[in-house]
Design a protein around this motif. Structure first.
Motif, short mmCIF file in Angstrom:
data_model
loop_
_atom_site.label_atom_id
_atom_site.label_comp_id
_atom_site.label_asym_id
_atom_site.label_seq_id
_atom_site.Cartn_x
_atom_site.Cartn_y
_atom_site.Cartn_z
N PHE A 208 0.67 -1.22 0.02
CA PHE A 208 -0.12 -0.10 -0.03
C PHE A 208 0.96 1.18 0.13
O PHE A 208 0.48 2.13 -0.77
N ILE A 209 1.78 1.47 0.75
CA ILE A 209 2.74 2.50 0.79
C ILE A 209 3.38 2.84 -0.59
O ILE A 209 3.60 3.73 -0.78
N GLU A 210 4.12 1.66 -1.03
CA GLU A 210 4.95 1.63 -2.14
C GLU A 210 3.98 2.09 -3.28
O GLU A 210 4.43 2.94 -4.25
N THR A 211 2.87 1.46 -3.21
CA THR A 211 1.82 1.77 -4.49
C THR A 211 1.42 3.60 -4.33
O THR A 211 1.63 4.13 -5.51
N VAL A 212 0.92 3.92 -3.11
CA VAL A 212 0.75 5.30 -3.24
C VAL A 212 1.71 6.11 -3.40
O VAL A 212 1.77 7.20 -3.96
N ALA A 213 3.00 5.90 -2.62
CA ALA A 213 4.25 6.70 -2.82
C ALA A 213 4.62 6.73 -4.48
O ALA A 213 4.92 7.91 -4.79
N GLY A 214 4.56 5.51 -4.92
CA GLY A 214 5.15 5.41 -6.30
C GLY A 214 4.21 6.13 -7.37
O GLY A 214 4.91 7.14 -8.14
N ASN A 215 2.80 5.98 -7.12
CA ASN A 215 2.15 6.79 -8.13
C ASN A 215 1.88 8.46 -7.88
O ASN A 215 1.91 9.10 -8.75
N ILE A 216 2.03 8.76 -6.46
CA ILE A 216 2.25 10.17 -6.31
C ILE A 216 3.60 10.72 -6.96
O ILE A 216 3.51 12.06 -7.58
N LEU A 217 4.58 9.97 -6.66
CA LEU A 217 6.00 10.40 -7.53
C LEU A 217 5.68 10.70 -9.04
O LEU A 217 6.20 11.63 -9.56
N ILE A 218 4.88 9.95 -9.72
CA ILE A 218 4.71 9.96 -11.07
C ILE A 218 3.96 11.07 -11.18
O ILE A 218 4.07 11.95 -12.27
N VAL A 219 2.96 11.18 -10.54
CA VAL A 219 1.97 12.51 -10.57
C VAL A 219 2.59 13.92 -10.60
O VAL A 219 2.53 14.73 -11.30
N VAL A 220 3.50 13.87 -9.64
CA VAL A 220 4.36 15.07 -9.35
C VAL A 220 5.41 15.10 -10.33
O VAL A 220 5.52 16.37 -10.83
N LEU A 221 6.03 14.34 -11.06
CA LEU A 221 6.91 14.42 -12.07
C LEU A 221 6.35 14.77 -13.16
O LEU A 221 6.87 15.89 -14.00
N VAL A 222 5.03 14.22 -13.65
CA VAL A 222 4.35 14.82 -14.89
C VAL A 222 3.90 15.99 -14.77
O VAL A 222 4.05 16.73 -15.71
N GLY A 223 3.54 16.50 -13.65
CA GLY A 223 3.00 17.80 -13.63
C GLY A 223 4.27 18.92 -13.33
O GLY A 223 4.06 20.02 -13.99
N ALA A 224 5.30 18.40 -12.74
CA ALA A 224 6.36 19.61 -12.58
C ALA A 224 7.33 19.77 -13.75
O ALA A 224 7.94 20.66 -14.23
N ASP A 225 7.52 18.45 -14.37
CA ASP A 225 8.45 18.77 -15.85
C ASP A 225 7.65 18.85 -16.84
O ASP A 225 6.87 18.32 -17.48
N ARG A 226 8.08 20.08 -17.63
CA ARG A 226 7.41 20.60 -18.97
C ARG A 226 7.71 19.24 -19.89
O ARG A 226 6.78 19.65 -21.04
N HIS A 227 8.84 18.93 -19.84
CA HIS A 227 9.28 17.76 -20.96
C HIS A 227 8.09 16.70 -21.03
O HIS A 227 8.14 15.96 -21.99
N LEU A 228 7.50 16.45 -20.13
CA LEU A 228 6.62 15.31 -19.85
C LEU A 228 5.16 15.69 -19.98
O LEU A 228 3.85 14.95 -20.03
N HIS A 229 4.90 16.95 -20.65
CA HIS A 229 3.62 17.41 -20.65
C HIS A 229 3.01 16.96 -22.26
O HIS A 229 2.86 17.94 -23.21
N THR A 230 2.98 15.73 -22.44
CA THR A 230 2.60 15.32 -23.67
C THR A 230 1.46 14.36 -23.57
O THR A 230 1.17 13.85 -22.08
N SER A 231 0.79 13.63 -24.37
CA SER A 231 -0.39 13.02 -24.30
C SER A 231 -0.18 11.77 -23.44
O SER A 231 -1.06 11.24 -22.65
N MET A 232 1.15 11.21 -23.78
CA MET A 232 1.50 9.78 -23.24
C MET A 232 1.60 9.99 -21.70
O MET A 232 0.97 9.30 -20.83
N TYR A 233 2.31 10.91 -21.30
CA TYR A 233 2.19 11.34 -19.84
C TYR A 233 1.10 11.91 -19.11
O TYR A 233 0.93 11.85 -18.00
N PHE A 234 0.22 12.37 -19.98
CA PHE A 234 -0.84 12.95 -19.49
C PHE A 234 -1.73 11.76 -19.23
O PHE A 234 -2.20 11.72 -17.91
N PHE A 235 -1.81 10.68 -19.82
CA PHE A 235 -2.55 9.43 -19.62
C PHE A 235 -1.91 8.71 -18.41
O PHE A 235 -2.53 8.17 -17.76
#
Length: 325
Positions: A38-65
């Motif tokens: 549970f901890i690994e799942t929540v922490a890992g997915n929060i990390l993905i959300v933060v990275l996609v939101g913070a890094d403009r290079h990841l602002h594409t449809s693939m990373y939006f999905f």
């Protein structure tokens, strides 16, 4: 006659989730295992959300999905695991009828949305490989945002329609559910009323929400593999396949276990094996998504490396300022 006999019995106000059996020695071990997951799942997915939101290079449809998938996986895990962890910790395996139906409701919405989202991600990868020149124009924010919103809305409408019937149902006879969460197929069997209408409605919604996306995924990947095989150079084929291999792994694990549990005949399948397959698509898939997308994706790895370097640099500056004063 059988239904009439059931109506004469006391109505049930709570269910008992049998979970993984009643072996006291295993409860602490299972609690620690699922707590780590549970901890690994929540922490890992929060990390993905933060990275996609913070890094403009990841602002594409693939990373939006991908960001939306991570948000969904956080909700997915939070719908099932906290109740299981509480049961393993306290030994109280009861759940109210309304609580069980609510869990079934949110589980259905999230499952249907994930099926649609995975189909959209496979189509996104197909366009990126098949038509790279027009990809940015075809899959932009004006297309992706309404598309994802329609997934959530359609799943909400479908599951709400089913659960209206389920909320009106009365339950009697047995109150034991031989599972670790409130699975709709098991809950509906405990109803003492006529369930033909809700079962037919469930079949229609499930066919639209699960089988149609699955067929779209299969069609997309048949075209993807066919297109990749036509690329003349080995390097080009490897590069093209690397862009969709991570998603392919997730799709195989998710749909493979989902179909094994709900499509393949399970009359002779041991219940323990049925629960094990359920663990794969309800617990392990949300956990492995961040691992797969981070370890097998250079752009996510690079974004994570930059974020770590910025964090280290920021802490070093704070330490130097403290030393000065």
């Amino acid at each position: 006659m059988e239904k009439g006999e059931r109506r004469n019995q006391t109505l049930i106000v709570e269910f008992i989730l049998l979970g993984f059996g009643n072996v006291p020695e295993l409860q602490p071990l299972l609690f620690l295992l699922f707590l780590v997951i549970f901890i690994e799942t929540v922490a890992g997915n929060i990390l993905i959300v933060v990275l996609v939101g913070a890094d403009r290079h990841l602002h594409t449809s693939m990373y939006f999905f991908l960001g939306n998938l991570s948000c969904l996986e956080i909700c997915y895990t939070s719908t099932l695991l906290p109740r299981l962890l509480a049961s393993l910790l306290t030994g109280d395996r009861t759940i109210s009828v309304k609580g069980c139906i609510v869990q079934t409701y949110f589980f259905g919405i999230l499952t249907a949305t994930e099926s649609l989202l995975l189909a959209a991600m496979s189509h996104d990868r197909y366009l990126a490989i098949f038509n790279p020149l027009c990809y940015a124009a075809l899959m932009n924010g004006r297309v992706c945002c309404p598309l994802v919103a329609s997934f959530w809305i359609s799943s909400f409408i479908g599951c709400t329609t089913i659960n209206i019937f389920l909320f009106e149902s009365k339950f009697c006879d047995s109150k034991e559910i031989d599972h670790f969460f409130c699975d709709f197929s098991l809950v509906i069997k405990l109803s003492c009323g006529n369930t033909q209408t809700v079962e037919l409605l469930t079949f229609i919604v499930s066919a639209i929400g699960t089988f149609v996306p699955c067929l779209l995924v299969l069609t997309s990947y048949i075209h993807i593999i066919t297109t990749i095989l036509r690329i003349p150079s080995t390097t080009g084929r490897q590069k093209a396949f690397s862009t969709c291999s991570a998603h392919l792994i997730v799709v195989i694990v998710y749909y493979g276990t989902l179909i094994t549990v709900y499509v393949v005949p399970t009359a002779n399948t041991p219940k323990v094996l049925h629960k094990l397959f359920s663990v794969f698509y309800t617990v392990l898939t949300p956990m492995i998504n961040p691992v797969i997308y981070s370890l097998r994706n250079k752009e996510v790895n690079e974004s994570l490396r930059k974020a770590i370097l910025k964090l280290i640099a920021s802490r070093n500056r704070q330490t130097s300022l403290k030393d000065k004063f």
